[in-house]
Enzyme design. Structure first.
Site, PDB file in Angstrom:
ATOM      1  N   GLU A  17       0.819  -1.212   0.000  1.00 49.34           N
ATOM      2  CA  GLU A  17       0.000   0.000   0.000  1.00 49.34           C
ATOM      3  C   GLU A  17       0.853   1.263   0.000  1.00 49.34           C
ATOM      4  OE1 GLU A  17      -3.641  -0.432   2.631  1.00 49.34           O
ATOM      5  OE2 GLU A  17      -2.477  -2.184   3.237  1.00 49.34           O
ATOM      6  N   SER A 196      -6.765  -1.746   1.865  1.00 46.88           N
ATOM      7  CA  SER A 196      -7.038  -1.172   0.535  1.00 46.88           C
ATOM      8  C   SER A 196      -7.518  -2.216  -0.459  1.00 46.88           C
ATOM      9  CB  SER A 196      -5.785  -0.462  -0.010  1.00 46.88           C
ATOM     10  OG  SER A 196      -5.362   0.555   0.866  1.00 46.88           O
ATOM     11  N   TYR A 269      -9.386   3.944  -5.102  1.00 47.14           N
ATOM     12  CA  TYR A 269      -8.328   4.941  -5.234  1.00 47.14           C
ATOM     13  C   TYR A 269      -8.129   5.500  -6.644  1.00 47.14           C
ATOM     14  CZ  TYR A 269      -7.256   3.307  -0.591  1.00 47.14           C
ATOM     15  OH  TYR A 269      -7.349   2.972   0.730  1.00 47.14           O
ATOM     16  N   ARG A 309     -11.830   4.419  10.965  1.00 48.04           N
ATOM     17  CA  ARG A 309     -13.019   4.273  10.137  1.00 48.04           C
ATOM     18  C   ARG A 309     -13.547   2.869  10.375  1.00 48.04           C
ATOM     19  NH1 ARG A 309     -11.224   3.531   5.148  1.00 48.04           N
ATOM     20  NH2 ARG A 309     -11.960   1.380   5.248  1.00 48.04           N
ATOM     21  N   ASP A 311     -16.304  -0.068   9.316  1.00 44.98           N
ATOM     22  CA  ASP A 311     -17.099  -0.472   8.153  1.00 44.98           C
ATOM     23  C   ASP A 311     -18.099  -1.557   8.558  1.00 44.98           C
ATOM     24  OD1 ASP A 311     -15.239   1.177   6.972  1.00 44.98           O
ATOM     25  OD2 ASP A 311     -14.121  -0.454   6.019  1.00 44.98           O
ATOM     26  N   GLU A 323     -14.877  -4.328   9.049  1.00 42.12           N
ATOM     27  CA  GLU A 323     -13.488  -4.063   9.419  1.00 42.12           C
ATOM     28  C   GLU A 323     -13.414  -2.763  10.198  1.00 42.12           C
ATOM     29  OE1 GLU A 323     -10.904  -3.966   6.050  1.00 42.12           O
ATOM     30  OE2 GLU A 323     -11.548  -5.905   5.275  1.00 42.12           O
ATOM     31  N   ASN A 325     -10.463   0.288  10.580  1.00 39.44           N
ATOM     32  CA  ASN A 325      -9.219   0.766   9.980  1.00 39.44           C
ATOM     33  C   ASN A 325      -8.678   1.890  10.851  1.00 39.44           C
ATOM     34  OD1 ASN A 325      -7.276   2.065   8.293  1.00 39.44           O
ATOM     35  ND2 ASN A 325      -8.278   1.191   6.493  1.00 39.44           N
ATOM     36  N   GLY A 329      -7.513   6.058   4.702  1.00 41.04           N
ATOM     37  CA  GLY A 329      -6.946   6.919   3.680  1.00 41.04           C
ATOM     38  C   GLY A 329      -7.486   8.339   3.739  1.00 41.04           C
TER      39      GLY A 329
END
Length: 365
Positions: A17, A196, A269, A309, A311, A323, A325, A329
């Site tokens: 990443e 990612s 992305y 973050r 999810d 998940e 995080n 990002g």
């Protein structure tokens, strides 16, 4: 005259990443308030060398076929020799010279060797304040198996899964496939310690299973076989409060998949078609309240700090956590800053708050 705080922005790294981290650095470099902060850009090459990098955001543009990378320019960052010192030096561009004292480090690294507690441990050894979660939460958040284990123990529903080690896959692939076939299709194959959507595969036919496992094992030595969940994909951003104040959660964002198998790397992305990011998501007041409660509960369950973050899938029976995080990002199309912008916190204000919270909690230690 007020002296500016020095923020070392740490990006790049050895993981797959690397380019995402560079793109995140671009966002931070563009948005940070240069009236309040002096930025010291420290890039980590793919080989792990710490370099004095360019501070020009245009050097880290993420485009299809042109992924940004930290170039080895020959410089080397010299970290403090002992805890208690915050002075950094640089070598390799002439005589060794001081870069001055660093007030706080912003480690915007994604994946192994950065987001997984390793860099956090290094910064702890040096006694340097830094943005984001500590060693334990970073390590837990990076490893999907242990994230699920901890959150399940905290009473948060997660998708059913099995974790397979590379050695076992090589020794008994047929037995593992037979075990996996007890799950209904589709299933998702995920490297345990990657982000990612790197190495992630969706298996809609069991003939795809072996190839998906092999791809995931290229990223990690243990892999999750995870049951597919039917539901809306929604995300919530969390920020730690100042000492003595609770964490708070943003409005929700939703990922609407229309023309792709799932929310993959290109969609996240590179702006690929087939994905719509909706923020704020259309949730009832009760649904949003429950999403925010669960997000903060998950953040606290892993002992998170700074930001995260979280999810989820919103199913007919409620929320299922996918998940968490701990260093999401910050690219222009990333959901984390967008959720906060829709909540009323601009990108520069978000960066400022993260820095100030990190400094305040470090002062309490």
């Amino acid at each position: 005259m007020t002296t500016k705080l020095v923020v070392a922005v740490l990006f790049g790294g050895r993981s797959s990443e690397h380019s995402i981290s560079c793109a995140t650095a671009r966002g931070v470099l563009q948005a940070i308030d240069t009236d309040r902060y002096d930025v010291l850009p420290i890039g980590i090459t793919k080989d792990g060398a710490f370099t004095l990098a360019s501070a020009n955001p245009d050097d880290y543009v993420l485009r299809p076929g042109q992924l940004p990378e930290v170039e080895d320019n020959g410089t080397r960052i010299i970290w403090p020799e002992s805890a208690g010192s915050s002075e950094l030096w640089v070598s390799g561009d002439g005589a060794d010279r001081s870069l001055g004292n660093v007030d706080v480090v912003f480690p915007i690294l994604h994946g192994p060797f950065g987001e997984d507690g390793t860099i956090q441990g290094m910064l702890e050894l040096f006694g340097l304040p830094y943005v984001g979660s500590g060693v334990l939460a970073s390590s837990l958040g990076m490893d999907k198996h242990f994230t699920k284990t901890v959150l399940q123990a905290a009473g948060i529903e997660v998708a059913p899964w099995r974790t397979i080690k590379r050695y076992d896959w090589h020794k008994r692939p047929q037995a593992i496939r037979a075990m996996a076939e007890q799950m209904p299709l589709p299933v998702f194959i995920k490297p345990a310690r990657a982000g990612s959507s790197v190495g992630v595969g969706k298996v809609s036919n069991w003939n795809q299973f072996a190839a998906a496992m092999d791809t995931a094992f290229l990223e990690d030595d243990h892999v999750l076989i995870e049951a597919g969940i039917v539901g809306r994909e929604v995300e919530c951003a969390v920020l730690q409060g100042m000492p003595g104040q609770p964490a708070r959660a943003s409005v929700a964002g939703e990922i609407v998949v229309s023309g792709r198998e799932f929310y993959d790397f290109e969609a996240k992305y590179l702006g690929a078609d087939g994905i719509d990011l909706v923020c704020p998501a259309a949730l009832s007041a009760d649904e949003l309240s429950e999403l925010q409660r669960l997000s903060i509960r998950a953040f606290e369950a892993i002992d998170g700090a700074g930001l995260a973050r979280v999810d989820f899938f919103l199913t007919e029976n409620g929320f299922v956590l996918n998940e968490i995080n701990t260093m999401p990002g910050f690219t222009p199309i990333s959901m984390f800053p967008r959720c906060w912008q829709e909540t009323g916190l601009s990108y520069p204000e978000l960066i400022d708050e993260l820095i100030q919270v990190a400094l305040a909690h470090h002062a309490e230690d």
